[in-house]
Design a protein around this motif. Structure first.
Motif, mmCIF file in Angstrom:
data_model
loop_
_atom_site.group_PDB
_atom_site.id
_atom_site.type_symbol
_atom_site.label_atom_id
_atom_site.label_comp_id
_atom_site.label_asym_id
_atom_site.label_seq_id
_atom_site.Cartn_x
_atom_site.Cartn_y
_atom_site.Cartn_z
ATOM 1 N N GLN A 87 5.507 12.698 -27.108
ATOM 2 C CA GLN A 87 6.514 11.995 -27.900
ATOM 3 C C GLN A 87 6.485 12.567 -28.942
ATOM 4 O O GLN A 87 7.936 12.796 -29.293
ATOM 5 N N LYS A 88 5.874 13.236 -30.240
ATOM 6 C CA LYS A 88 6.360 13.933 -31.162
ATOM 7 C C LYS A 88 7.274 15.068 -30.496
ATOM 8 O O LYS A 88 7.761 15.755 -31.830
ATOM 9 N N LEU A 89 6.565 15.680 -29.736
ATOM 10 C CA LEU A 89 7.332 17.065 -29.232
ATOM 11 C C LEU A 89 8.496 16.590 -28.720
ATOM 12 O O LEU A 89 9.685 17.927 -28.819
ATOM 13 N N LYS A 90 8.876 15.827 -28.161
ATOM 14 C CA LYS A 90 10.188 15.548 -27.754
ATOM 15 C C LYS A 90 11.529 15.895 -29.180
ATOM 16 O O LYS A 90 12.372 15.688 -28.960
ATOM 17 N N ASP A 91 10.775 14.894 -29.966
ATOM 18 C CA ASP A 91 11.703 15.710 -30.807
ATOM 19 C C ASP A 91 12.052 17.430 -31.359
ATOM 20 O O ASP A 91 11.118 18.296 -31.456
ATOM 21 N N LYS A 92 13.039 17.300 -32.048
ATOM 22 C CA LYS A 92 13.676 18.547 -32.176
ATOM 23 C C LYS A 92 12.878 19.854 -33.066
ATOM 24 O O LYS A 92 12.898 19.269 -33.751
ATOM 25 N N GLY A 93 12.204 20.645 -32.511
ATOM 26 C CA GLY A 93 12.450 21.719 -33.373
ATOM 27 C C GLY A 93 10.244 22.053 -33.406
ATOM 28 O O GLY A 93 10.178 22.428 -34.150
ATOM 29 N N TYR A 94 9.794 21.197 -32.876
ATOM 30 C CA TYR A 94 8.449 20.602 -32.933
ATOM 31 C C TYR A 94 7.836 22.157 -31.409
ATOM 32 O O TYR A 94 8.091 22.167 -30.957
ATOM 33 N N THR A 95 6.789 22.750 -31.997
ATOM 34 C CA THR A 95 5.976 22.895 -31.057
ATOM 35 C C THR A 95 4.311 22.506 -31.510
ATOM 36 O O THR A 95 4.409 22.610 -32.259
#
Length: 143
Positions: A87-95
């Motif tokens: 879910q957090k990875l769907k946020d922009k800019g995370y890897t």
């Protein structure tokens, strides 16, 4: 083995320790320290987390059963942790990047992974300044 480039290129916001599926010759090669994190990253496929681009050199005493040096390796995490990070990875800019690989107290190979956001150029300059200041302090205290 630590991934120093990850700390320089990314701002690490959260960390997890995961198991990893390996072959016997891969474990022996890791014990010898023949691991490289260059271009390694994690991605989700069908609800599972995979480590891609991790280089584990072939075991020099391995026979025809030796492993492939660069291949996708499955990471072992609980479903709730996987869903939370997906879910957090769907946020922009995370890897998700591997931070270190180590043996735990039961001699099992573990990978510490981090939820990271890419640093801007000025953030990298700030990291370099802090490192230089720490180095200068250590030199001064040694006198």
């Amino acid at each position: 083995m630590n991934n120093r480039q990850a700390y320089f290129n990314y701002a690490i916001e959260d960390k997890l320790i995961a198991g990893i599926v390996l072959l016997g010759t891969e474990v022996k090669s890791i014990r010898e320290g023949k691991v490289s994190f260059n271009d390694a990253f994690c991605l989700f496929e069908k609800g599972e987390l995979w480590l891609r681009g991790l280089y584990i050199a072939e075991y020099k005493l391995g026979t025809h059963n030796n492993h492939i040096a660069v291949q996708d390796r499955k990471l072992l995490l609980k479903k709730r942790e996987l869903k939370k990070w997906e879910q957090k990875l769907k946020d922009k800019g995370y890897t998700i990047v591997p931070l270190r690989i180590f043996f735990n107290e039961n001699n099992l190979v573990k990978v510490e992974i981090g939820l990271a956001r890419g640093k801007k150029l000025y953030d990298k300059r700030e990291s370099i300044k802090q490192k230089d200041a720490e180095r200068d302090m250590k030199r001064y205290l040694k006198r």
